[in-house]
Design a protein around this motif. Structure first.
Motif, PDB file in Angstrom:
ATOM      1  N   GLU A 128       0.826  -1.201   0.000  1.00 43.72           N
ATOM      2  CA  GLU A 128       0.000   0.000   0.000  1.00 43.72           C
ATOM      3  C   GLU A 128       0.863   1.254   0.000  1.00 43.72           C
ATOM      4  N   GLN A 129       1.936   1.220   0.771  1.00 42.12           N
ATOM      5  CA  GLN A 129       2.808   2.387   0.822  1.00 42.12           C
ATOM      6  C   GLN A 129       3.539   2.600  -0.497  1.00 42.12           C
ATOM      7  N   GLU A 130       3.933   1.523  -1.140  1.00 41.22           N
ATOM      8  CA  GLU A 130       4.579   1.650  -2.453  1.00 41.22           C
ATOM      9  C   GLU A 130       3.618   2.259  -3.468  1.00 41.22           C
ATOM     10  N   GLN A 131       2.371   1.810  -3.463  1.00 39.87           N
ATOM     11  CA  GLN A 131       1.388   2.346  -4.383  1.00 39.87           C
ATOM     12  C   GLN A 131       1.122   3.821  -4.103  1.00 39.87           C
ATOM     13  N   LEU A 132       1.018   4.162  -2.831  1.00 41.45           N
ATOM     14  CA  LEU A 132       0.789   5.554  -2.467  1.00 41.45           C
ATOM     15  C   LEU A 132       1.974   6.430  -2.857  1.00 41.45           C
ATOM     16  N   LEU A 133       3.178   5.874  -2.718  1.00 44.93           N
ATOM     17  CA  LEU A 133       4.361   6.630  -3.094  1.00 44.93           C
ATOM     18  C   LEU A 133       4.369   6.901  -4.606  1.00 44.93           C
ATOM     19  N   MET A 134       4.027   5.926  -5.403  1.00 50.87           N
ATOM     20  CA  MET A 134       3.967   6.127  -6.855  1.00 50.87           C
ATOM     21  C   MET A 134       2.876   7.139  -7.221  1.00 50.87           C
ATOM     22  N   GLN A 135       1.729   7.049  -6.563  1.00 47.16           N
ATOM     23  CA  GLN A 135       0.653   7.985  -6.842  1.00 47.16           C
ATOM     24  C   GLN A 135       1.045   9.407  -6.484  1.00 47.16           C
ATOM     25  N   ARG A 136       1.670   9.583  -5.329  1.00 42.08           N
ATOM     26  CA  ARG A 136       2.076  10.918  -4.928  1.00 42.08           C
ATOM     27  C   ARG A 136       3.173  11.460  -5.849  1.00 42.08           C
ATOM     28  N   GLY A 137       4.062  10.623  -6.308  1.00 42.99           N
ATOM     29  CA  GLY A 137       5.080  11.063  -7.259  1.00 42.99           C
ATOM     30  C   GLY A 137       4.470  11.519  -8.575  1.00 42.99           C
ATOM     31  N   ALA A 138       3.447  10.796  -9.053  1.00 40.87           N
ATOM     32  CA  ALA A 138       2.765  11.203 -10.284  1.00 40.87           C
ATOM     33  C   ALA A 138       2.054  12.539 -10.090  1.00 40.87           C
ATOM     34  N   GLU A 139       1.456  12.739  -8.922  1.00 39.87           N
ATOM     35  CA  GLU A 139       0.795  14.013  -8.654  1.00 39.87           C
ATOM     36  C   GLU A 139       1.788  15.165  -8.631  1.00 39.87           C
ATOM     37  N   VAL A 140       2.941  14.952  -8.060  1.00 40.90           N
ATOM     38  CA  VAL A 140       3.969  15.999  -8.040  1.00 40.90           C
ATOM     39  C   VAL A 140       4.412  16.326  -9.459  1.00 40.90           C
ATOM     40  N   ALA A 141       4.648  15.303 -10.274  1.00 38.76           N
ATOM     41  CA  ALA A 141       5.085  15.535 -11.651  1.00 38.76           C
ATOM     42  C   ALA A 141       4.016  16.280 -12.448  1.00 38.76           C
ATOM     43  N   GLN A 142       2.744  15.887 -12.273  1.00 32.02           N
ATOM     44  CA  GLN A 142       1.663  16.552 -12.983  1.00 32.02           C
ATOM     45  C   GLN A 142       1.546  18.017 -12.568  1.00 32.02           C
ATOM     46  N   GLN A 143       1.665  18.277 -11.271  1.00 30.54           N
ATOM     47  CA  GLN A 143       1.560  19.648 -10.797  1.00 30.54           C
ATOM     48  C   GLN A 143       2.730  20.495 -11.280  1.00 30.54           C
ATOM     49  N   MET A 144       3.898  19.918 -11.331  1.00 26.50           N
ATOM     50  CA  MET A 144       5.049  20.661 -11.848  1.00 26.50           C
ATOM     51  C   MET A 144       4.897  20.937 -13.339  1.00 26.50           C
ATOM     52  N   ALA A 145       4.296  20.011 -14.086  1.00 26.11           N
ATOM     53  CA  ALA A 145       4.025  20.261 -15.496  1.00 26.11           C
ATOM     54  C   ALA A 145       3.015  21.388 -15.653  1.00 26.11           C
ATOM     55  N   ASN A 146       2.012  21.422 -14.774  1.00 20.99           N
ATOM     56  CA  ASN A 146       1.035  22.510 -14.812  1.00 20.99           C
ATOM     57  C   ASN A 146       1.692  23.850 -14.515  1.00 20.99           C
ATOM     58  N   VAL A 147       2.623  23.860 -13.582  1.00 23.15           N
ATOM     59  CA  VAL A 147       3.335  25.104 -13.265  1.00 23.15           C
ATOM     60  C   VAL A 147       4.159  25.566 -14.462  1.00 23.15           C
ATOM     61  N   SER A 148       4.804  24.614 -15.125  1.00 22.34           N
ATOM     62  CA  SER A 148       5.608  24.981 -16.307  1.00 22.34           C
ATOM     63  C   SER A 148       4.715  25.541 -17.410  1.00 22.34           C
ATOM     64  N   ALA A 149       3.564  24.907 -17.640  1.00 21.11           N
ATOM     65  CA  ALA A 149       2.654  25.409 -18.666  1.00 21.11           C
ATOM     66  C   ALA A 149       2.135  26.796 -18.302  1.00 21.11           C
ATOM     67  N   ALA A 234       1.246  24.514  -3.826  1.00 18.61           N
ATOM     68  CA  ALA A 234       0.694  23.165  -3.998  1.00 18.61           C
ATOM     69  C   ALA A 234       1.791  22.163  -4.328  1.00 18.61           C
ATOM     70  N   VAL A 235       2.720  22.588  -5.180  1.00 23.96           N
ATOM     71  CA  VAL A 235       3.844  21.710  -5.523  1.00 23.96           C
ATOM     72  C   VAL A 235       4.693  21.433  -4.283  1.00 23.96           C
ATOM     73  N   ASP A 236       4.925  22.476  -3.455  1.00 26.28           N
ATOM     74  CA  ASP A 236       5.713  22.270  -2.227  1.00 26.28           C
ATOM     75  C   ASP A 236       5.011  21.293  -1.295  1.00 26.28           C
ATOM     76  N   GLY A 237       3.663  21.435  -1.173  1.00 23.02           N
ATOM     77  CA  GLY A 237       2.933  20.496  -0.318  1.00 23.02           C
ATOM     78  C   GLY A 237       3.013  19.071  -0.827  1.00 23.02           C
ATOM     79  N   LEU A 238       2.865  18.910  -2.124  1.00 24.71           N
ATOM     80  CA  LEU A 238       2.972  17.564  -2.680  1.00 24.71           C
ATOM     81  C   LEU A 238       4.375  17.008  -2.514  1.00 24.71           C
ATOM     82  N   GLN A 239       5.376  17.858  -2.698  1.00 25.76           N
ATOM     83  CA  GLN A 239       6.748  17.395  -2.517  1.00 25.76           C
ATOM     84  C   GLN A 239       7.026  17.047  -1.057  1.00 25.76           C
ATOM     85  N   HIS A 240       6.446  17.843  -0.117  1.00 31.99           N
ATOM     86  CA  HIS A 240       6.614  17.518   1.306  1.00 31.99           C
ATOM     87  C   HIS A 240       5.973  16.167   1.624  1.00 31.99           C
TER      88      HIS A 240
END
Length: 424
Positions: A128-149, A234-240
């Motif tokens: 469960e923790q591995e899955q949550l870690l992958m999900q949170r990493g994808a959310e961080v990447a998506q949010q950073m892409a939104n910031v770049s756009a 939001a990106v900082d929160g996701l990264q934290h």
């Protein structure tokens, strides 16, 4: 001459007897028991015993105390001591509690091993923790892409705004130049007043459009900056959160927090672990030993740091009272005044905690019958009496009044609360 005839006395008596009817009575011999002195005495004793029995039956019967336990009141020193059974534990000890949930993947240490700081103990696996870690990493990447756009769109908008501003500035300057050229001509009469008024209106319009464009661009820039700041937060929160998950993943590998001996560690591969599970502890015997004992909460107001205690291994002193009450008990910690003896963790030690200094007093052994109204021996009876009792400690009760030294008191539980009881 004939002489008179005298009456015969015997004949007269016989005649009188015949007339009263006593001639038929005769004396009988006395009874046999009167003729025997021993039988007479036994009969008298039997009659007297019967009278006593009847008198005893008329009196109220006293309840008999079976297996009465009596003890005398004596003068001595009242030792206000509390007997305790304590267990030895290291002063420096760390509990190993699970902080993450998962399945035990491997165990690198055994119970009783001597471990160093940072030594691996066990490792968990948490899908469960591995899955949550992958999900949170994808959310961080998506949010950073939104910031770049968003930043790219802002840069494009700024470039367009700069071009628009330059055009408006040029038009405003042209309008000012046209008005400046027509004004002297109109004054000389070469240009009509209507043409001059048109040039003035063009100049005012160009100036207004330029100021409006600058104001709109400032507002747009503020909105873009605020949006980027919120997205950055939001990106900082996701990264934290991602860092926390990574730290939790790192905690799946448990290491020894201190150096010492591993105790109570019975973890097995494949076992399920939940946060808060007690997995064992690490004791550091080099840091010294202390005693931990449980005391009834009744004595909590009288417990103070520095109180002395005695044991077979030497004198001790109370160093700390843990005020949390569990099951009617409080926990106290004691340490030796000198070098601690060589004890193993968990070893039991008998001791006596001194609550106050010894003082002369009348003493009575403690028992269920020793209450404010107890029974005192008078001959073969126990009579109830009101007394004043003081402190109780170490199986002794302090007598403050109502009893004298040497009197016998019932210690065991009386069968009733009658004012008088009988002994068998």
């Amino acid at each position: 001459m004939n002489s008179p005839t005298l009456p015969d006395p015997i004949a007269g008596a016989a005649a009188d007897t015949v007339q009263r009817g006593t001639a038929m009575d005769r004396a009988l011999p006395p009874p046999r028991w009167r003729r025997t002195p021993m039988l007479a005495a036994l009969a008298t004793a039997a009659v007297f015993g019967l009278a006593l029995l009847l008198a005893w039956q008329r009196q109220p019967q006293l309840q008999t105390v079976r297996a009465a336990q009596l003890a005398p009141v004596r003068a001595g020193l009242f030792r206000d001591e509390l007997p305790l059974r304590a267990r030895a534990e290291p002063i420096r000890s760390v509990q190993l509690d699970a902080v993450e949930a998962g399945l035990v993947e491997s165990v690198q240490a055994r119970d009783g091993d001597r471990v160093e700081v940072g030594a691996p103990l066990y490792r968990l696996r948490s899908p469960e923790q591995e899955q949550l870690l992958m999900q949170r990493g994808a959310e961080v990447a998506q949010q950073m892409a939104n910031v770049s756009a968003q930043r790219s769109a802002q840069a494009t908008s700024l470039a367009q705004n700069r071009r628009e501003l330059a055009r408006l500035q040029a038009e405003q300057q042209q309008a000012e130049a046209d008005y400046g050229r027509l004004a002297p001509l109109a004054a000389a009469g070469f240009v009509s007043a209507a043409a001059l008024e048109q040039a003035r209106r063009q100049q005012a319009l160009a100036t207004q459009l330029l100021e409006q464009a600058r104001q709109d661009q400032r507002i747009e820039a503020d909105i873009h900056a605020q949006s980027l700041a919120e997205m950055a937060r939001a990106v900082d929160g996701l990264q934290h959160g991602l860092r926390l998950l990574q730290e939790a993943r790192a905690r799946l590998q448990q290491t020894a927090p201190i150096a010492g001996q591993l105790s109570g560690f019975t973890l097995q591969v494949g076992a399920s672990v939940r946060p808060g599970d007690r997995l064992g502890r690490i004791d550091d015997p080099a840091g010294g030993m202390q005693l931990a004992a449980e005391v009834d909460e009744y004595y909590l107001p009288r417990l103070r740091a520095g109180q002395l205690a005695t044991s077979a291994d030497g004198p001790l002193s109370l160093v700390q009272t843990l005020p949390q009450v569990q099951g009617g008990k409080v926990r106290v910690l004691l340490r030796w005044s000198g070098p601690p003896p060589a004890l193993q963790p968990g070893q039991a030690v008998e001791l006596r905690l001194q609550l106050s200094r010894p003082a002369p007093a009348l003493l009575l052994p403690d028992g269920p019958g020793v209450q404010t109204r107890l029974y005192v021996l008078h001959g073969r009876e126990l009579r109830r009496r009101a007394v004043r009792l003081g402190r109780r400690a170490a199986g002794q009760v302090e007598v403050l009044g109502g009893l004298a030294a040497g009197e016998q008191v019932l210690l065991s539980q009386p069968p009733s609360d009658a004012e008088r009881l009988a002994l068998p």
